[in-house]
Design an enzyme around this catalytic site. Structure first.
Site, PDB file in Angstrom:
ATOM      1  N   ASP A 118      62.444  66.216  23.130  1.00 31.64           N
ATOM      2  CA  ASP A 118      63.487  67.183  22.654  1.00 31.64           C
ATOM      3  C   ASP A 118      64.337  67.791  23.365  1.00 31.64           C
ATOM      4  OD1 ASP A 118      61.316  67.908  22.799  1.00 31.64           O
ATOM      5  OD2 ASP A 118      61.641  69.807  21.774  1.00 31.64           O
ATOM      6  N   GLU A 185      58.887  70.573  21.971  1.00 30.55           N
ATOM      7  CA  GLU A 185      58.422  71.971  23.696  1.00 30.55           C
ATOM      8  C   GLU A 185      59.377  72.530  22.704  1.00 30.55           C
ATOM      9  OE1 GLU A 185      59.069  73.200  27.089  1.00 30.55           O
ATOM     10  OE2 GLU A 185      60.546  72.380  25.792  1.00 30.55           O
TER      11      GLU A 185
END
Length: 485
Positions: A118, A185
């Site tokens: 991400d 994350e």
């Protein structure tokens, strides 16, 4: 004359005591020989560019972004057919990816490599300032442009490029290798990394060490050191945000009380900023200073080698700049201030959020006690969300086998770099894997200039084609080094 000689002896002894460690600090350690690895820079750049074009912005409940993560997983299947044929792949939770490359020696503890899929979103207001669109994946002027090139698709793609190339050569590792790629994350890793770590724990996996983003090879950040500095971080700061609340009677602004809720809260914030937590040297930062000492001027080597005498001076100097101040204390950062709805109405409540990044050795309880003491106002409510808090990691030994393997690999691929331990001042997915590994290290194998640090989560994020090729070289060598006898 006799009295002068008597006085001279302790002065001479003090001089010897100061100079001997200084001379020892000026001697560089022996290094591994460089290794040349041929790669196709242009092809590598195009593969990373393709990954950048998929906007895997961190999912939220309102915007799960499933299509982007599905497309990213499909791209990996297409770009790395050998890896997907030879490695075992589990999809964990919705989009977490866990690869296992079985080793030939089951007696060897595995090694765990991390990255995350991400990326942070791009502010609409900042779009006009991007030279290349954030998800264009343009390859131009010697750079690959776009969100995720530095944080953190560069690492992920470089690792799979290394696996694919080694498989093409017929390489088979002696040590089992795991590659864990979370997908949230940037919002805490509670679904990606946390769930992957739980799967590893259920399977009884315990790694020799794990490696994630966090350190890098920087140049020009420490002005006195001309050589690149490869910071292999051996600890990570903790994280906690405290909410401060002040209450007062509301009413019309034409008749304000002596102290309003906003004024009371502003005073509390001012008190808190004026009372930072004490500075001190931790093991990772002391190790960093020792490793840098041979490259520093004599006066600085003298102070580093004799910290028993000059610790106060060192801490004062390190505290002068935000980047080094963060290395020596738990930092205090007011990030939200919220009060009022109309210019002629007194708010009944004022709220602020203060974020702290905890130095190893400081606990969340310590910070809470500090906040209450510094504010010294029982009218201010202090609270935090335990779900959004994380204690600092323990220090890892820079003399351990994992650090030695990483150091050797850096010296082989980046022969001009000085290898130092250090401290991650942010937070990474690696903290979720504490129970499934013996040691933890944070390192991204690419050179960053001082202005590159502003591009992470910022405008014009990019990585040079040359440096991305070096990242692939690093991982190819690392994957072989971890299996070396």
């Amino acid at each position: 004359m006799r009295y002068l000689l008597i006085l001279a002896v302790p002065v001479l002894l003090l001089g010897v005591a100061l100079l001997l460690p200084t001379m020892q600090a000026s001697t560089p350690a022996s290094r591994a020989a460089p290794v040349a690895i041929a790669v196709d820079d242009a092809a590598l750049a195009e593969h990373l560019a393709a990954a950048i074009r998929i906007a895997t912005v961190s999912p939220t409940a309102e915007l799960p972004n499933d299509a982007a993560f599905d497309a990213f997983a499909a791209l990996l299947q297409t770009q790395y057919p050998r890896a997907h044929a030879a490695l075992e792949l589990d999809t964990v939770d919705k989009h977490g990816l866990l690869y296992r490359w079985p080793g030939s020696d089951a007696e060897l503890a595995p090694v765990l490599l991390l990255a995350h899929q991400d990326v942070v979103p791009v502010e609409a207001a900042a779009l006009p300032r991007w030279q290349h669109a954030p998800f264009s994946g343009d390859v131009s002027d010697g750079y690959i442009w776009g969100r995720g090139t530095l944080d953190n698709k560069g690492n992920l793609i470089a690792q799979l490029e290394a696996v694919e190339a080694l498989l093409a050569q017929g390489y088979a590792p002696r040590r089992t290798l795991y590659f864990a790629y979370g997908y949230d994350e940037e919002t805490g890793g509670v679904h990606g990394a946390s769930e992957i770590a739980a799967v590893l724990e259920q399977r009884g996996v315990h790694a020799l060490f794990g490696v994630d983003e966090g350190g890098a090879i920087t140049q020009g950040v420490i002005k006195a050191v001309r050589a690149p500095i490869a910071s292999i971080m051996t600890a990570e700061k903790g994280y906690v945000s405290f909410e401060l609340l002040a209450h007062a009677a509301g009413g019309h602004s034409s008749m304000p009380p002596k102290v309003t809720a906003i004024g009371e809260l502003a005073r509390a914030i001012t008190q808190l900023e004026a009372a930072p937590m004490p500075a001190r040297l931790t093991a990772p930062v002391s190790g960093m200073l020792d490793a840098l000492a041979p490259s520093l001027p004599f006066a600085q080597r003298l102070a580093i080698a004799n910290r028993w005498l000059f610790a106060t001076v060192l801490l004062h100097q390190l505290a002068q700049a935000p980047v080094t101040n963060a290395l020596v204390r738990t930092t205090t950062a007011p990030t939200i201030f919220d009060a009022g709805v109309k210019d002629n109405v007194l708010p009944g409540e004022a709220r602020a959020v203060v974020n702290f990044r905890l130095l190893p050795g400081d606990t969340i309880a310590d910070v809470r006690a500090h906040v209450i003491a510094a504010i010294n106002d029982p009218a201010i409510t202090v609270r935090n969300d335990p779900q959004l808090s994380e204690e600092a990691s323990p220090d890892e030994d820079a003399g351990g086998p994992g650090f030695a393997i990483l150091r050797k690999t850096v010296e082989q691929i980046f022969p001009d770099a000085i290898v130092v331990p250090g401290l991650v001042v942010g937070a990474t997915d690696l903290r979720h894997y504490a129970d499934v590994m013996d040691a933890r290290y944070n390192f991204t194998p690419g050179r960053l200039q001082a202005d590159d640090l502003e591009r992470i989560h910022g405008v014009d994020e990019r990585v040079s084609v040359d440096e991305f090729a070096n990242m692939v070289r690093f991982y190819r060598q690392l994957l072989q080094n971890v299996s070396a006898p």
